[in-house]
Design an enzyme around this catalytic site. Structure first.
Site, PDB file in Angstrom:
ATOM      1  N   HIS A  55      27.634  87.238 100.223  1.00 37.82           N
ATOM      2  CA  HIS A  55      26.622  86.756 101.160  1.00 37.82           C
ATOM      3  C   HIS A  55      27.326  86.197 102.396  1.00 37.82           C
ATOM      4  CE1 HIS A  55      22.610  84.388 101.818  1.00 37.82           C
ATOM      5  NE2 HIS A  55      23.150  84.767 102.940  1.00 37.82           N
ATOM      6  N   GLU A 113      25.897  86.299 110.009  1.00 37.44           N
ATOM      7  CA  GLU A 113      26.824  85.434 109.273  1.00 37.44           C
ATOM      8  C   GLU A 113      27.868  84.812 110.199  1.00 37.44           C
ATOM      9  OE1 GLU A 113      26.635  84.339 106.027  1.00 37.44           O
ATOM     10  OE2 GLU A 113      24.667  85.281 106.166  1.00 37.44           O
ATOM     11  N   HIS A 117      27.260  80.887 110.985  1.00 35.85           N
ATOM     12  CA  HIS A 117      28.183  80.079 110.179  1.00 35.85           C
ATOM     13  C   HIS A 117      29.631  80.106 110.699  1.00 35.85           C
ATOM     14  CE1 HIS A 117      24.818  79.863 107.417  1.00 35.85           C
ATOM     15  NE2 HIS A 117      24.769  81.186 107.364  1.00 35.85           N
TER      16      HIS A 117
END
Ligand SMILES: *[C@@H]1O[C@H](CO)[C@@H](O)[C@H](O)[C@H]1NC(C)=O
Ligand SMILES: *[C@@H]1O[C@H](CO)[C@@H](O)[C@H](O)[C@H]1NC(C)=O
Length: 240
Positions: A55, A113, A117
């Site tokens: 993930h 992503e 992040h």
């Protein structure tokens, strides 16, 4: 970077060189900070049947807050080309097998992503690279996540404990936790959608910068959303 620096979240006074010590950008000022987690999911239910998929790698402040979207000036739109152009085709191939989305393109998923992040790690800032090339920060992030993922063979760990995908059998949280803890020495977070296991979060502090640092496994800060028993670990569909 000095090898004697403490790991993230262990010592706030070490935050003098944010290229060597992961300080994280957060919405709030933290006195102590840590970083984690590597989150691995079986959802999307895709990819090789004998492996979990990635993930992402998410920063987490020591109080459980997740800093997000820390630097929109470093949001990128073509991760695939960045990886190819910077000699990371092997990483790209690996991502196309193990870092998959099933509700959007892989490319969009990877962009999300990184933007959400990856831009929050201070040790991945462009100023931390000598001879910085545009996108090198993101390429380094993806290489790091793939390297870390390879150290966490979740499917095999569960399988060694007799926990295999099944449409009929259920497992307890203690059984799952024991199987992972047997391998890592620390607890993980197990996330369920109703009673279906879809994600495991592995937590770390990092000693040194994210790209070359030592990921130190720590007990999960948060319990996942799985209940204590009746957990389904479903097989991936046969046409994947
Ligand atoms: C915190 O880090 C600083 C700088 O590296 C060091 O001088 C100090 O001894 C550390 N304190 C603790 C409690 O580890
Ligand atoms: C625990 O780990 C060892 C290897 O370190 C493995 O041989 C064994 O099968 C594991 N046991 C369980 C219950 O997962």
């Amino acid at each position: 970077c000095s090898s004697s620096l403490p790991a993230s979240c262990q010592n706030s006074t070490a935050e003098t060189d944010l290229c060597c010590f992961e300080g994280l950008h957060g919405p709030t000022v933290q006195t102590m900070r840590c970083r984690g987690a590597l989150v691995l999911g079986t959802d999307p239910v895709t990819g090789p049947t004998n492996s979990w998929t990635i993930h992402g790698l998410w920063p987490n402040s020591c109080d459980g807050e997740y800093p997000e979207n820390c630097d929109s000036s470093r949001d990128y739109t073509d991760i695939t080309s960045l990886l190819e152009d910077q000699g990371a085709s092997d990483t790209l191939d690996y991502m196309n097998t193990y870092w998959l989305s099933d509700d959007e393109s892989n490319e969009k998923f990877w962009e999300h992503e990184w933007d959400t992040h990856g831009t929050c790690y201070t040790t991945l800032e462009s100023s931390c690279f000598s001879d910085y090339e545009t996108g090198e920060d993101a390429v380094t992030f993806f290489e790091t996540v793939v390297t870390l993922f390879k150290t966490l063979p979740t499917y095999d760990w569960l399988s060694s404990a007799g926990i295999t995908p099944s449409s009929s059998q259920t497992y307890t949280l203690d059984e799952l936790q024991a199987a992972v803890q047997n391998a890592t020495g620390v607890s993980a977070s197990f996330d369920c959608d109703d009673d279906e296991l879809y994600q495991i979060e592995y937590w770390f502090n990092v000693q040194g910068p994210v790209p070359s640092g030592d990921f130190v496994a720590i007990d999960a800060y948060e319990a996942g959303s799985c209940k204590s028993s009746g957990i389904k670990y479903l097989p991936k569909s046969s046409d994947d």
